[in-house]
Design an enzyme around this catalytic site. Structure first.
Site, PDB file in Angstrom:
ATOM      1  N   SER A 160       0.856  -1.121  -0.141  1.00 12.44           N
ATOM      2  CA  SER A 160      -0.117   0.156  -0.083  1.00 12.44           C
ATOM      3  C   SER A 160       0.916   1.434   0.000  1.00 12.44           C
ATOM      4  O   SER A 160       2.013   1.027  -0.765  1.00 12.44           O
ATOM      5  CB  SER A 160      -0.958   0.017   1.329  1.00 12.44           C
ATOM      6  OG  SER A 160      -1.802   1.038   1.365  1.00 12.44           O
ATOM      7  N   TYR A 196      -4.602   7.535  -6.770  1.00 13.84           N
ATOM      8  CA  TYR A 196      -3.543   6.551  -6.468  1.00 13.84           C
ATOM      9  C   TYR A 196      -3.807   5.923  -4.891  1.00 13.84           C
ATOM     10  O   TYR A 196      -3.848   4.933  -4.843  1.00 13.84           O
ATOM     11  CB  TYR A 196      -2.084   7.211  -6.540  1.00 13.84           C
ATOM     12  CG  TYR A 196      -1.016   6.361  -6.056  1.00 13.84           C
ATOM     13  CD1 TYR A 196      -0.490   5.195  -6.679  1.00 13.84           C
ATOM     14  CD2 TYR A 196      -0.404   6.677  -4.857  1.00 13.84           C
ATOM     15  CE1 TYR A 196       0.746   4.564  -6.278  1.00 13.84           C
ATOM     16  CE2 TYR A 196       0.759   6.173  -4.261  1.00 13.84           C
ATOM     17  CZ  TYR A 196       1.161   4.859  -5.072  1.00 13.84           C
ATOM     18  OH  TYR A 196       2.359   4.061  -4.444  1.00 13.84           O
ATOM     19  N   LYS A 200      -4.589   2.475  -3.174  1.00 12.23           N
ATOM     20  CA  LYS A 200      -3.855   1.834  -2.125  1.00 12.23           C
ATOM     21  C   LYS A 200      -4.750   1.901  -0.837  1.00 12.23           C
ATOM     22  O   LYS A 200      -4.078   0.848   0.052  1.00 12.23           O
ATOM     23  CB  LYS A 200      -2.604   2.832  -1.557  1.00 12.23           C
ATOM     24  CG  LYS A 200      -1.600   2.748  -2.983  1.00 12.23           C
ATOM     25  CD  LYS A 200      -0.986   1.504  -3.257  1.00 12.23           C
ATOM     26  CE  LYS A 200      -0.132   1.409  -4.178  1.00 12.23           C
ATOM     27  NZ  LYS A 200       0.367  -0.131  -4.507  1.00 12.23           N
TER      28      LYS A 200
END
Length: 319
Positions: A160, A196, A200
């Site tokens: 992550s 993004y 994650k």
């Protein structure tokens, strides 16, 4: 574990174990060093990259840097995580070939990028960073569970990022539209960064839901997510720009591999699996704090269910 730990002394012998590491193609990346170190310790490792040339180049580099390494421990794995049909068939091929799978590291990542969609209308960033790994992992779960029943301690590691902490609270994962959220723009720095972060956050929740289901079934496997640290990878260098002063303070790719390796192979997480199961880790093996959404059990269930529905439509169109 807030300081570096000794890879050589603290990773046990992994002879006989089988591991898969995606995104392992570059010595300037984290995945390469995870795969390399697991192989050095005796595991047979699938070295993942988007194409055959990249995975073979990585294997050649590992063998050149460690001449004592048995070439038989390194298995090429060519797979584009945004090609869901390929991910599905690759996983099925592994199920047919392998009798066991002890370690799965979902490391491959696309950095912040504009909102581009694939032919199925799915954000390429979300597809590569989460949906592909979700499909690959869930297809391999029968083999992972089978291995764990014979040799308890199977590990599923999902990379992550702390960027998920920047997301506004109240994220939803009820539809494909939620996966494709633009955060105000299809292409500006902050929106690209938040998308993004969304992928994650999904990795954090996915790990927790795998763990919840395993605990429910009384299977002692471990699923963990983590922020590997700020690492000077090729992708980060490209994102920040060559010569950026921030690059000077970043970890080396090998140091960036320390937390994933801790999760994948260090004895402590299994010894203390009630603490580490489903945990979000930070360098170099500490249990960190995720966001309010990252602790939301219902959100994790929604993510799993929606991912299953979206991929069913992709893999079985018209049904």
């Amino acid at each position: 574990m807030d300081s570096k730990w000794d890879i050589v002394a603290e990773i046990p012998d992994l002879t006989g174990k089988v591991a898969i590491v995606t995104g392992a193609n570059s010595p300037q990346g984290i995945g390469y060093h995870i795969a390399h170190q697991l192989a050095i310790k005796g595991a047979r490792v699938y070295v993942g990259a988007r194409n055959t040339e990249k995975t073979q180049n990585a294997i050649d580099e590992m063998l050149q840097s460690t001449p004592s390494l048995d070439p038989g421990r390194l298995v090429p794995l060519a797979m584009d995580l945004n090609n869901f049909q390929q991910v599905h068939s690759t996983a099925r091929g592994i199920l047919e070939r392998e009798e066991r799978l002890d370690i799965l590291v979902n490391n491959a990542t696309r950095m912040s990028m504009p909102l581009h969609k694939d032919q199925h209308g799915i954000s390429i960033s979300f597809g590569t960073n989460f949906l592909g790994p979700y499909l690959f992992t869930t297809e391999l779960l029968p083999l992972l569970k089978k291995t764990d029943r014979l040799t308890p301690g199977v590990r599923i590691i999902n990379i992550s990022s702390r960027v998920h902490l920047a997301l506004p609270t109240g994220v939803r994962f009820n539809s494909l539209g939620d996966f494709n959220r633009d955060f105000g723009s299809e292409d500006d720095h902050q929106s690209n960064r938040l998308r993004y972060g969304l992928s994650k956050l999904a990795m954090v929740l996915f790990s927790k839901e795998i763990q919840r289901r395993a605990n429910e079934d009384r299977i002692p496997l471990l699923a963990m997510s983590m922020h590997p640290g700020g690492v000077k990878t090729v992708g980060v260098t490209r994102y920040l720009g060559e010569g950026n002063d921030r690059l000077k303070d970043l970890l080396t790719p090998l140091d960036g591999a320390l937390t994933p390796l801790f999760a994948a192979a260090h004895p402590l997480p299994f010894i203390e699996r009630e603490r580490y199961g489903g945990a979000y880790l930070v360098p170099f093996g500490e249990i960190g704090d995720t966001s309010e959404d990252g602790e939301n059990e219902q959100l994790a269930k929604d993510l799993w269910g929606t991912s299953e529905r979206v991929l069913k439509d992709v893999l079985n169109p018209g049904l």
